[in-house]
Design a protein around this motif. Sequence first.
Motif, mmCIF file in Angstrom:
data_model
loop_
_atom_site.group_PDB
_atom_site.id
_atom_site.type_symbol
_atom_site.label_atom_id
_atom_site.label_comp_id
_atom_site.label_asym_id
_atom_site.label_seq_id
_atom_site.Cartn_x
_atom_site.Cartn_y
_atom_site.Cartn_z
ATOM 1 N N LEU A 47 21.277 -13.245 -23.126
ATOM 2 C CA LEU A 47 19.922 -13.066 -22.592
ATOM 3 C C LEU A 47 19.818 -13.673 -21.198
ATOM 4 C CD1 LEU A 47 17.148 -13.796 -25.271
ATOM 5 C CD2 LEU A 47 17.566 -11.664 -24.026
ATOM 6 N N LEU A 48 20.346 -14.882 -21.054
ATOM 7 C CA LEU A 48 20.289 -15.558 -19.758
ATOM 8 C C LEU A 48 21.021 -14.749 -18.693
ATOM 9 C CD1 LEU A 48 20.677 -19.338 -19.146
ATOM 10 C CD2 LEU A 48 21.893 -17.721 -17.697
ATOM 11 N N HIS A 49 22.195 -14.266 -19.033
ATOM 12 C CA HIS A 49 22.980 -13.481 -18.081
ATOM 13 C C HIS A 49 22.237 -12.208 -17.698
ATOM 14 C CE1 HIS A 49 26.167 -10.651 -16.780
ATOM 15 N NE2 HIS A 49 26.688 -11.733 -16.232
ATOM 16 N N SER A 50 21.605 -11.552 -18.676
ATOM 17 C CA SER A 50 20.860 -10.322 -18.399
ATOM 18 C C SER A 50 19.652 -10.601 -17.519
ATOM 19 C CB SER A 50 20.416 -9.663 -19.708
ATOM 20 O OG SER A 50 21.529 -9.219 -20.462
ATOM 21 N N ALA A 51 18.980 -11.720 -17.758
ATOM 22 C CA ALA A 51 17.825 -12.089 -16.933
ATOM 23 C C ALA A 51 18.261 -12.369 -15.504
ATOM 24 C CB ALA A 51 17.115 -13.299 -17.527
ATOM 25 N N TRP A 52 19.375 -13.076 -15.353
ATOM 26 C CA TRP A 52 19.902 -13.365 -14.029
ATOM 27 C C TRP A 52 20.244 -12.067 -13.288
ATOM 28 C CZ3 TRP A 52 20.451 -16.677 -10.219
ATOM 29 C CH2 TRP A 52 21.479 -16.507 -9.291
ATOM 30 N N ALA A 53 20.896 -11.147 -13.982
ATOM 31 C CA ALA A 53 21.267 -9.871 -13.366
ATOM 32 C C ALA A 53 20.020 -9.082 -12.957
ATOM 33 C CB ALA A 53 22.128 -9.062 -14.332
ATOM 34 N N ALA A 54 19.008 -9.091 -13.818
ATOM 35 C CA ALA A 54 17.765 -8.381 -13.493
ATOM 36 C C ALA A 54 17.056 -9.034 -12.316
ATOM 37 C CB ALA A 54 16.848 -8.356 -14.717
ATOM 38 N N ALA A 55 17.056 -10.355 -12.276
ATOM 39 C CA ALA A 55 16.381 -11.077 -11.196
ATOM 40 C C ALA A 55 17.048 -10.820 -9.846
ATOM 41 C CB ALA A 55 16.361 -12.569 -11.509
ATOM 42 N N LYS A 56 18.365 -10.683 -9.843
ATOM 43 C CA LYS A 56 19.087 -10.476 -8.585
ATOM 44 C C LYS A 56 18.797 -9.112 -7.974
ATOM 45 C CE LYS A 56 21.246 -13.109 -6.941
ATOM 46 N NZ LYS A 56 20.765 -14.187 -6.022
ATOM 47 N N LEU A 90 10.399 -18.547 -16.229
ATOM 48 C CA LEU A 90 9.204 -19.267 -15.803
ATOM 49 C C LEU A 90 8.904 -19.044 -14.331
ATOM 50 C CD1 LEU A 90 10.362 -22.593 -17.478
ATOM 51 C CD2 LEU A 90 8.715 -20.976 -18.452
ATOM 52 N N THR A 91 7.609 -19.015 -14.022
ATOM 53 C CA THR A 91 7.155 -18.942 -12.637
ATOM 54 C C THR A 91 6.635 -20.306 -12.210
ATOM 55 O OG1 THR A 91 6.521 -16.610 -12.845
ATOM 56 C CG2 THR A 91 5.530 -17.859 -11.040
ATOM 57 N N ILE A 92 7.074 -20.789 -11.062
ATOM 58 C CA ILE A 92 6.596 -22.075 -10.562
ATOM 59 C C ILE A 92 5.163 -21.918 -10.036
ATOM 60 C CG2 ILE A 92 6.932 -23.901 -8.852
ATOM 61 C CD1 ILE A 92 8.966 -23.876 -11.161
ATOM 62 N N SER A 93 4.244 -22.605 -10.681
ATOM 63 C CA SER A 93 2.832 -22.521 -10.306
ATOM 64 C C SER A 93 2.347 -23.776 -9.589
ATOM 65 C CB SER A 93 1.974 -22.278 -11.553
ATOM 66 O OG SER A 93 2.124 -23.345 -12.480
ATOM 67 N N GLU A 134 6.485 -10.296 -11.737
ATOM 68 C CA GLU A 134 7.935 -10.241 -11.570
ATOM 69 C C GLU A 134 8.639 -10.896 -12.752
ATOM 70 O OE1 GLU A 134 9.985 -9.919 -7.298
ATOM 71 O OE2 GLU A 134 9.001 -11.822 -7.745
ATOM 72 N N MET A 135 8.092 -12.017 -13.202
ATOM 73 C CA MET A 135 8.654 -12.733 -14.348
ATOM 74 C C MET A 135 8.649 -11.859 -15.599
ATOM 75 S SD MET A 135 6.948 -16.142 -16.059
ATOM 76 C CE MET A 135 5.341 -15.339 -16.169
ATOM 77 N N VAL A 136 7.548 -11.160 -15.831
ATOM 78 C CA VAL A 136 7.432 -10.314 -17.017
ATOM 79 C C VAL A 136 8.448 -9.179 -16.965
ATOM 80 C CG1 VAL A 136 5.908 -8.823 -18.370
ATOM 81 C CG2 VAL A 136 4.988 -10.891 -17.279
ATOM 82 N N GLU A 137 8.585 -8.553 -15.804
ATOM 83 C CA GLU A 137 9.534 -7.450 -15.678
ATOM 84 C C GLU A 137 10.971 -7.910 -15.908
ATOM 85 O OE1 GLU A 137 8.301 -5.916 -11.779
ATOM 86 O OE2 GLU A 137 7.755 -4.066 -12.841
ATOM 87 N N ILE A 138 11.311 -9.076 -15.404
ATOM 88 C CA ILE A 138 12.662 -9.614 -15.607
ATOM 89 C C ILE A 138 12.894 -9.917 -17.084
ATOM 90 C CG2 ILE A 138 14.115 -11.643 -15.153
ATOM 91 C CD1 ILE A 138 12.884 -11.589 -12.286
ATOM 92 N N ALA A 139 11.885 -10.499 -17.735
ATOM 93 C CA ALA A 139 12.010 -10.793 -19.167
ATOM 94 C C ALA A 139 12.178 -9.511 -19.981
ATOM 95 C CB ALA A 139 10.790 -11.570 -19.642
ATOM 96 N N LEU A 140 11.426 -8.486 -19.652
ATOM 97 C CA LEU A 140 11.538 -7.201 -20.360
ATOM 98 C C LEU A 140 12.907 -6.582 -20.147
ATOM 99 C CD1 LEU A 140 7.994 -5.751 -19.582
ATOM 100 C CD2 LEU A 140 8.883 -6.260 -21.871
ATOM 101 N N ALA A 141 13.390 -6.624 -18.914
ATOM 102 C CA ALA A 141 14.716 -6.062 -18.620
ATOM 103 C C ALA A 141 15.805 -6.812 -19.391
ATOM 104 C CB ALA A 141 14.986 -6.113 -17.126
#
Length: 236
Positions: free
Chosen positions: A133-142, A200-203, A223-230
């Motif tokens: 999951l972490l790897h997929s989130a990182w890939a989506a975020a990039k 997480l988003t830094i607020s 952006e956070m939600v889209e990355i989590a969904l991806a």
Amino acid sequence: MTVHIGAKPGEIAEIVLMPGDPMRAKWAAETFLKDATCVNEVRGMLGFTGTWNGSRVTIQGSGMGMPSLSIYANELMRDYGAKTLIRIGSAGAMQQEVAIRDLVIAMTASTISTPSCGFFKELNYAPCADWKLLHSAWAAAKKTDAKVHVGGIYSSDVFYDERPDLNEQMQRHGVLAVEMEAAELYTVAARYGCRALAVLTISDHLLTGEALPSDERERSFGEMVEIALAAATAEP
């Protein structure tokens, strides 16, 4: 139906995103899910199920703090068969290089105590994210323009913290940000053999005192939600 979730059998998807705020769950469901239907209103802790790019997804509020999240996480996994759970929420930055609106993907979550501490007695259990999951989130975020940090966070069991000495030591040891739920989510998921992650988003910023205005939070959180969904719907 459980004590805290009124959904009927089959109404909760195997993929669940968990914001703390139930109104943020409503906003995320209406913004990102197709044909979203409200499946839980018990105690005002809203939950919705719909689809994202053809995958069934539930977005369920968790409430604030680890005791509240623990209730929903346990019931989602134990009673409804949730398999992939991603916390989406805000966090406070603890390092100079982490800025307002940056994203943090939590590899580990340190804590003083969680509702699960009693299970371990003398053991200092180390809650960590699911690697795929972490790897997929990182890939989506990039693939986005977001500035992303991956590393350890701190899950606090209090909101109004009065431990500057502890904060100093966490900053010294590279803890990226503080929030209030991830450590328990990672622990409960491990107990049930499920996958968990926090995006997480830094607020706000503990060092500079900066804070994201409330009217800008939803735009930044998208952006956070889209990355989590991806990440949740990527091939395991």
